[in-house]
Scaffold this active site. Structure first.
Site: not given
Ligand code: KDG
Ligand code: MG
Length: 413
Positions: A147, A159, A221, A223, A247, A273, A294, A350, A413
């Protein structure tokens, strides 16, 4: 036999983890992960104040019935706190059942569908060179999928980018304690500019393809930071670089946002996630708006619920990409690996290795070989908590960061 005791512990070997221990009347112990990053004590209380006493005396073998009892029984359903608590109970009961059967859990789930689980590692760098060094480092360790996250000119800490020096980045940890290592009192704040990000990233993927060729599996990602139309344009712009997945390009709760992205691009999409149940995926799966699920086993109701979710996804040609950052404890990670081994529609896993302090507290039996993890063949999940070592690491409050746009507006975030 029946459940005799239910104990919840919170430990902080560098970061916080919530662990559930279920012991049966004949002394079999099962472990479950209930860690919810930045909200750990809410889950610990849900388990110890509301669930623990209701489990005493129940038949530990009735896993499906216990799952339904905890999900339907209390009237209030879903949400990360509830579903992390249910997940921990579910993992512990599967751990017990597999230990009683004398088998690693993946055998009870149908046996191995593969010899190992391909994982992706986290490569990041504040600039391109640092990122490229990290990718090279992972390749030298045998990883075939990374990643990639990188700094954006004009923005500070963002991030997914480790602030550590050059080299392989195993150490990205978003939940922040206070600067002196003690309990934080509020989240740190980061600054974000989607325009700058969208302008910068395609060039990064272009350089990676030029420098590393076409074999490397590249993941990225977003995010949750793009609007539907921004995400659609971005997914289209990066199509030539053939990502393994993009992602969380849009905010998770807006399932139909991905219709727009799908209409404009063939970049594979992954999301989930922050999801807790199969219902968060209903539109995404039935309309084939995503390619990878995810969810974390820890946040989506455990092995029972994840197996159903992944079987449902399989019908639509959608594969797994189970969440596995360091805020999933080694117990949650092991649960993911047993599922990964057994299901047919496995995609990728992951993997963000835990630090030494964490691995001194949790005994693991999973192994990494050339970019592939194997859960090991110990009966059960193959992971346990050293309670004495855990007691030496007191809970220390930490928060995930808050994100603001340049004008101060709070952003995802
Ligand atoms: O607790 C938040 C994290 O697990 C997250 O920000 C991690 O986005 C993430 C990832 O893809 O592992
Ligand atoms: Mg993520």
């Amino acid at each position: 036999m029946s459940i005799e005791s239910v104990d919840v512990s919170v430990t902080s070997p560098g970061r916080n983890f919530v662990t559930l221990k279920i012991t049966t009347s004949d002394g079999v112990v099962g472990w479950g992960d209930a860690t919810l990053n930045g909200r750990e004590l809410a889950v610990a209380s849900y388990l110890s104040d509301h669930i623990a006493s209701t489990l005493i005396g129940r038949d530990e073998d009735r896993i499906e019935d216990t799952w339904q009892y905890l999900y339907r029984g209390p009237y209030w359903r879903r949400g990360p706190v509830t579903m992390a608590a249910i997940a921990a109970v579910d993992m512990a009961l599967w751990d017990i059942k597999a230990k009683k059967a004398g088998m690693p859990l993946y055998q009870l789930l149908g046996g191995a569908s593969r010899s190992g689980v391909r994982v992706y590692a986290h490569a990041s760098g504040t600039d391109y060179q640092a990122l490229a060094n990290a990718i090279t480092g992972y390749q030298e360790l045998g990883f075939t999928a990374v990643r990639v996250q990188t700094g954006v000119p004009g923005l500070g800490q963002i991030y997914g980018v480790s602030a550590a020096g050059p080299g392989v980045r195993y150490d990205y940890e978003p939940a922040k304690r206070a600067a002196d290592g003690r309990a934080a009192t509020a989240p740190t704040e980061e600054t974000w500019d989607t325009n700058a990000y969208l302008a910068h990233m395609p060039g990064v993927f272009d350089r990676i393809r030029q420098d590393f060729g076409t074999d490397l599996r590249i993941l990225h990602d977003g995010h949750h930071r793009m609007s539907p139309i921004e995400a659609a344009r971005f997914a289209k712009d990066i199509e030539p670089y053939k990502l393994f997945w993009l992602e969380d390009c849009t905010p998770g709760e807006d399932q139909t946002a991905l219709r727009l992205v799908r209409q404009h691009s063939t970049t594979p999409l992954a999301i989930g996630e922050v999801f807790n149940t199969v219902y968060d995926y209903q539109t995404l799966i039935t309309e084939r708006l995503i390619d990878y699920v995810r969810s974390a086993v820890t946040h989506t109701g455990g092995i029972t619920a994840m197996k159903k979710l992944l079987d449902f996804a399989a019908i639509y040609g959608i594969r797994s990409g189970i969440h596995g950052p360091t805020d999933i404890s080694p117990i949650g990670m092991a649960a993911a690996l047993h599922l990964d081994m057994a299901i047919h529609n496995f995609g990728i896993q992951e993997y963000m290795p835990h630090n030494e302090a964490t691995l001194n507290v949790f005994q693991t039996s999973y192994t990494l070989d050339n970019g592939f993890l194997h859960p090991g063949d110990e009966p059960g999940l193959g992971v346990s908590l050293d309670e004495e070592a855990a007691a030496g690491h007191e809970y220390t409050k930490a928060y995930l960061p808050v994100n603001r746009l340049i004008d101060g507006t709070v952003h995802d975030w």
